[in-house]
Each structure stands twice: as C-alpha cells, then as structure tokens.
Design a protein around this motif. Structure first.
Motif, short mmCIF file in Angstrom:
data_model
loop_
_atom_site.label_atom_id
_atom_site.label_comp_id
_atom_site.label_asym_id
_atom_site.label_seq_id
_atom_site.Cartn_x
_atom_site.Cartn_y
_atom_site.Cartn_z
N PHE A 87 5.41 19.61 -4.24
CA PHE A 87 4.85 19.34 -2.89
C PHE A 87 4.73 18.01 -2.83
CE2 PHE A 87 3.86 23.92 -3.38
CZ PHE A 87 3.63 24.77 -2.22
N LEU A 97 5.94 21.79 0.95
CA LEU A 97 6.82 22.36 -0.01
C LEU A 97 7.98 21.40 0.09
CD1 LEU A 97 7.60 24.24 -2.37
CD2 LEU A 97 8.77 25.71 -0.69
N ARG A 106 4.29 30.50 -4.08
CA ARG A 106 3.29 31.28 -3.47
C ARG A 106 2.61 31.77 -4.52
NH1 ARG A 106 4.88 36.72 -2.97
NH2 ARG A 106 7.18 37.01 -3.81
N TYR A 117 6.98 30.15 -8.68
CA TYR A 117 7.95 29.11 -8.07
C TYR A 117 9.42 29.44 -8.21
CZ TYR A 117 3.80 26.18 -8.65
OH TYR A 117 2.42 25.66 -8.61
N GLN A 182 -1.48 23.37 -5.04
CA GLN A 182 -0.06 22.72 -4.41
C GLN A 182 -0.17 21.26 -4.83
OE1 GLN A 182 -2.46 24.71 -2.53
NE2 GLN A 182 -1.53 25.73 -0.91
N TYR A 183 -1.47 20.74 -5.33
CA TYR A 183 -1.39 19.46 -5.84
C TYR A 183 -1.04 19.09 -7.13
CZ TYR A 183 -4.39 18.26 -1.87
OH TYR A 183 -4.80 17.95 -0.34
#
Length: 608
Positions: A87, A97, A106, A117, A182-183
């Motif tokens: 990301f 993404l 997700r 992933y 996401q980080y």
C-alpha cells in the motif's frame, strides 16, 4: 604385358607442363575482377542518458527505511522509488493498494484475524527473483526482533505468515484484530539476498540496496564524492521510468545556488533555514520554494530504565532546564514546535497535548523543586547538582552521522551545563546509539558553529567529511571531559521519532512495552528503555482501532507526567525547483510518508 619406362627427360617435360598449367590458372585468377570489401559502418553516437539532478545537504547514514538510524529525506526518497510496498499513501495520506505489487489484499477471516494478499505474478526483484511470501516473512521477523526499528507494534501482533501459490499468495495471521494492517509491509526488502547475510539488516543497506523492486535501482553510491545515482530499472515489469537517471548530489548552500543558476541542478531538498534562502535570493530566474514537513519529530529521549534519570521527577526537572524554542530557532528555524507524543504538527488533527505544568519552556524554579524532591542537592560552593554527595554526571548521545542532531545535543549540553548539570557528549554510530543499551564513548566530530562560551579562541582546521557525507569545517569538540569506560549507557539521546503511519500504532511502538512471546522471548529494548505497564491496556486499545474517545488523551497526559522523551520540533525541507524543472516534474510536497520525490518515475528530462 608391356611396361613403359620414362627417363629423366620425360619427367622434366611433365614438370614443365604442370608449371605452365599452374601459371595459366594463376593468371586467370589474377586477371579476375576483385570486389572491394564493404566500407566500415559509420558509428552512431550513443545519446547521453537523460537525467535530472537533485541537490541535498547530506546522504544520510544508510538506506534501511525501517531503522531510526537511517531516517533522512534521501532514504525516504529511495524507499519510495526503489522498494516495493503493498500500500502507498495518496495525496491525502490515505493508503491505497499498489497493484503493481499486489492485485488484492483483504481481511479473509476474523477468528483468527487474517489478511490475505494476492501478489502480482509479474512483480520481481531486479535479480529476477519474484517478490514473494519470503519477503513478507523476512520483514516480519526483523521488525519483531531487531532493536532500533520504527513502527513495530503492528508486526508484533502477527503470529504467522503463510505462503500459498508458490509464494505468490500470502496469508498473515494476527493474535487480535488490527484495523491498521494496510500500513504494514511497506518498503519490502529482498529476503533472498539478505536473510542469510550476517549483519544484513544494517550492514548490507548502509551503502546501497542490492536489488530493486521499483522503477529505479541504485546504480552507485559514492560517499566520497557525495553522489547517489538512481538508474532506470530495465527489469521493471510495469510502466518504466521516463528518465534514464536521477542523480542525488550532496552540496553546500553556495554550490547549490550556483548550480541552480547554471542549470546544473534542477531540484534541491535542503533543510529549511534563512541561510539557504539567502543563498538562493540571487538565483535568476528565481526558483520556486515550497516547505515540506519531514516524517519525523526530533525529540530528546531520557533513559527511564536506570541511571540518574530513572525517577520521572528528575526527567521533568531536566526538561524544565531546557530552552526548546532556542534549540528550534538555531537548528530548525522553520521547523514546527512539537507539543505532543502522537501526531506531528503538520498532520491533520494535531493539537498541543501539553498540560499547564508540562516542562515545555525553561522554568528554573520548577526544575529546582522537582530535582530537590527527587533527592538532588546543589554543592554550596560550585552550585553544581549532586546526588548522594557525588556530582551528577549525565551522558548525552547524538548519532555521528546526523549533523542536526549533534547541533541539538551541543545546545542541550550547554544549557544543562549553565544550570549546574555536568554532561558528557558522545557521538557513536546511529545504529549503535538507537539499538544498544551500551555504546562506545566516541567523542563527537566538531561542528562549524560551536557554542561561543564553550570554544573561545580555537583555530579552525580544514574541512572534512563525516560518515553521512556532510562537509564540515571542524573546530574542537565542546563537552565536559571525564574518564569513560569502553562502553557507556546514554542517559539522554537525540532521536528522530517517525510519524505519518497509524497514530495509535506509532504511540504503541514508541512508548509501549514489548511483551515476550513464544516467537520472541526476549524482545528488543526500545531506545531509552521506557516501559510503563499501567499504560499498556490503553496502547492495546489504540491498536484495536476502536478506542474510547478519551483514550488517546489519557495516554498523552500520562506520557507528559512520565516524560520518556521531550518533543522538540518537526524538521522542514525546502523544496527548491527551477522553472525548467517545474515544467517537467510539477514537483510538490508529496504525501508526508513518501516525500517530494514521489512520482519521480514520471519526470522528464529538463533539457528536452
């Protein structure tokens, strides 16, 4: 049967006939038309590689973006252009993404919390090895177990990383829900090269990155000349970089101004101050100047797990002797004063969290009261602070490769000395300072702007180059001198706290207590050694993504009371660009986490 006999005369006749025949054949060959060889092709001159030059103050200590020790604008830029991330932040800072790396990512289960992933089948390192599950495993293992890493809290929640589809699909399992996932897995590193190399986490990334997973690759790093060359990664599977080369070059302010005026430099990223603005004032046509916040906050960490500062009253008393505004004005005059432990001043939603009695400005009376209550006394003759009848002796550390941090440390040492506290300044390598409890007592390289009261009448020796590739003019060091052992524990250190990720994760990473687990029974000690178990439930709540409205406020107030560190300022970079460069780059500030060189793979050659 009749036998023919030939004499010498007959043999000689045969030789003559043979010779005549041979001469006729040679004559026929000689008289035949000869085709001349084709002319040699005229060499076509190879075109000069298209390039763009970026001027910087220094090259930094190294290129691992996951280490406190290697934080710098150059490392941020190189990570953005060379390393793959699942990301990336958009202009507003929202994580999006990167489909060149993963086609999907997700949450696929909640019990246990699992993120899946699906990696781009074409994504590969410039060594032709695929970007795959082993790279996720390598980063997870290093982030949970290495000292001196940034934003490790989310990685510590991972219990398993599973590979599927030949390494091109990854399932990441967490011990509890983690909405900020996401980080994670930004700036992936090449496991196939680094995982078995001794000291690879730091050593192999000090002078470059061995391979690329982005549109550029590091072609060369020349610290002596002060130059890094990024070349187009010809094995990049997606849209190739437009430029052949992006050259990052160290230069002082006057050389920078001359280079911009002559067209030899296109873009520059110096630290923002009046000196550089004055140097640029005579450049024609005038360059465009933009202020870009760096993704760090400079803070003074105070050791909390032993030594003279173990009592929070002492830490607050020492902080009350420090003039933060004077330090910011001298070291980062265009920086932003920081009065919080979480968000940085440039981030949306930032507000000062300092309570009325917070030691954010010099207050000698409050300092005396706090230090006296903790058992410190003043020598009635010298006025120096003592503990149990012995003079207080503090060790203050700043990384040898970080010139601005050294300047901060010198000012802190001078201010404490003026207040009666003896301080010895040491400058070990950044990796040791931020990752080890005990460091070698290396004296600092002298500074071009010594404290006037500390170095009167000293001669100025010739310029030298420090480990970060910064040119300096060096008078003698200015610290209290005393015999030191081979290793010392640092009581105070200047540290670049990173910002721009998930705020709750950053608070938990910077000030939480790393818990022992089956995978990591002895987690690394954080810089400064701070651990306040009563706060850990609040950090866990922040990591859950659903904290109560006042949880972050409570955390900030407890941190101001405990004071594991004194926030100082957020440094600023001056983004300088010529009109010609603007036309082909449209350079801006970029997202906080990725910086002004974000999108440089789409820049064009300013010379046409």
């Amino acid at each position: 049967m009749r036998v023919s006999k030939r004499g010498p005369l007959a043999a000689r006749a045969l030789q003559v006939v043979a010779g005549l025949l041979l001469a006729l054949v040679m004559a026929a060959c000689t008289n035949a038309p000869v085709t001349p060889p084709p002319p040699a092709p005229i060499p076509t001159p190879r075109p000069e590689p298209t390039s763009l030059v970026v001027g910087v103050d220094n090259l930094g200590a190294g290129f691992n973006p996951h280490l406190f020790a290697h934080q710098s604008p150059v490392t941020t830029a190189i990570g953005t252009l060379v390393l793959p991330s699942v990301f990336r932040p958009d202009a507003s800072g929202t994580m999006q993404l990167d489909t060149t790396i993963a086609t999907s990512a997700r949450v696929t289960a909640t019990q246990p919390f699992t993120v899946s992933y699906e990696l781009n089948l074409e994504a590969s390192w410039s060594s032709n090895a695929p970007i795959a599950a082993e790279d996720f495993v390598y980063l997870w293992e290093r982030m949970r177990s290495e000292p001196g890493v940034v934003d490790a809290a989310g990685y510590r929640l991972i219990t398993e990383v599973r590979s599927r589809a030949g390494g091109k699909a990854v399932d990441v399992v967490f011990s509890k829900p983690y909405p900020a996932w996401q980080y994670l897995f930004t700036d992936l590193l090449p496991a196939h090269i680094l995982k078995d190399a001794p000291g690879s986490w730091t050593g192999a990334l000090t002078d470059g990155l061995p391979v690329s997973g982005g549109p550029f690759r590091i072609a060369s790093v020349d610290r002596a000349r002060g130059e890094i060359v990024l070349a187009r990664n010809d094995l990049y599977w997606d849209t190739p970089a437009v430029l052949d080369q992006l050259v990052i070059r160290r230069m002082d302010r006057q050389v920078l101004a001359a280079g911009l005026a002559a067209g030899d430099v296109d873009v520059a990223l110096p630290a923002a101050d009046q000196e550089v603005r004055t140097a640029l004032s005579g450049v024609l046509p005038p360059p465009r100047l933009q202020l870009a916040p760096q993704p760090t906050v400079t803070e003074l960490v105070m050791r909390a797990d032993g030594g003279p500062l173990v009592d929070p009253r002492v830490r607050r008393g020492i902080a009350a002797l420090i003039d933060r505004e004077a330090i910011r004005a001298a070291v980062a005059p265009e920086g932003l004063t920081a009065d919080a432990f979480g968000l940085a001043p440039s981030q949306p939603g930032y507000a000062s969290t300092a309570p009325p009695d917070a030691p954010i400005r010099p207050d000698p009376a409050a300092a005396d009261a706090l230090l006296t209550s903790a058992g410190w006394t003043r020598d009635p003759t010298t006025g120096r602070w003592e503990v149990a009848g012995s003079p207080v002796q503090l060790v203050l550390g700043a990384a040898a490769e970080r010139p601005a941090d050294l300047e901060v440390a010198r000012m802190v040492a001078a201010q404490l000395d003026a207040a009666g506290v003896d301080v010895t300044l040491v400058a070990p390598p950044a990796v040791q300072l931020f990752g080890q409890a005990s460091v070698p007592p290396v004296p600092p390289s002298p500074t071009p702007t010594p404290t006037p009261s500390a170095t009167p009448g000293l001669a100025t020796p010739p310029p030298t180059t420090d480990p970060a590739g910064t040119l300096t003019t060096e008078p003698a060091p200015t610290t209290t001198t005393r015999p030191l052992p081979a290793g010392v524990e640092v009581d105070l250190m200047v540290l670049p706290r990173t910002v721009g990720s998930d705020p709750g994760s950053e608070l938990a990473s910077d000030y939480g207590c790393p818990a022992p687990t089956a995978l990591v029974p002895n987690p690394p000690r954080p810089p400064g050694g701070f651990c306040f178990p009563a706060l850990q439930p609040a950090f866990d709540e922040l990591l859950s993504g659903s904290p109560r409205p006042d949880t972050a406020t409570v955390v900030e107030q407890v941190l101001w009371a405990q004071l594991p560190a004194l926030p100082l300022f957020q440094p600023m970079t001056l983004v300088v660009s010529t009109p010609t460069a603007d036309a082909v780059t449209n350079i801006g500030l970029g997202p906080l986490a990725t910086g002004p060189l974000t999108g440089a793979d789409r820049w064009r050659n300013p010379n046409g």
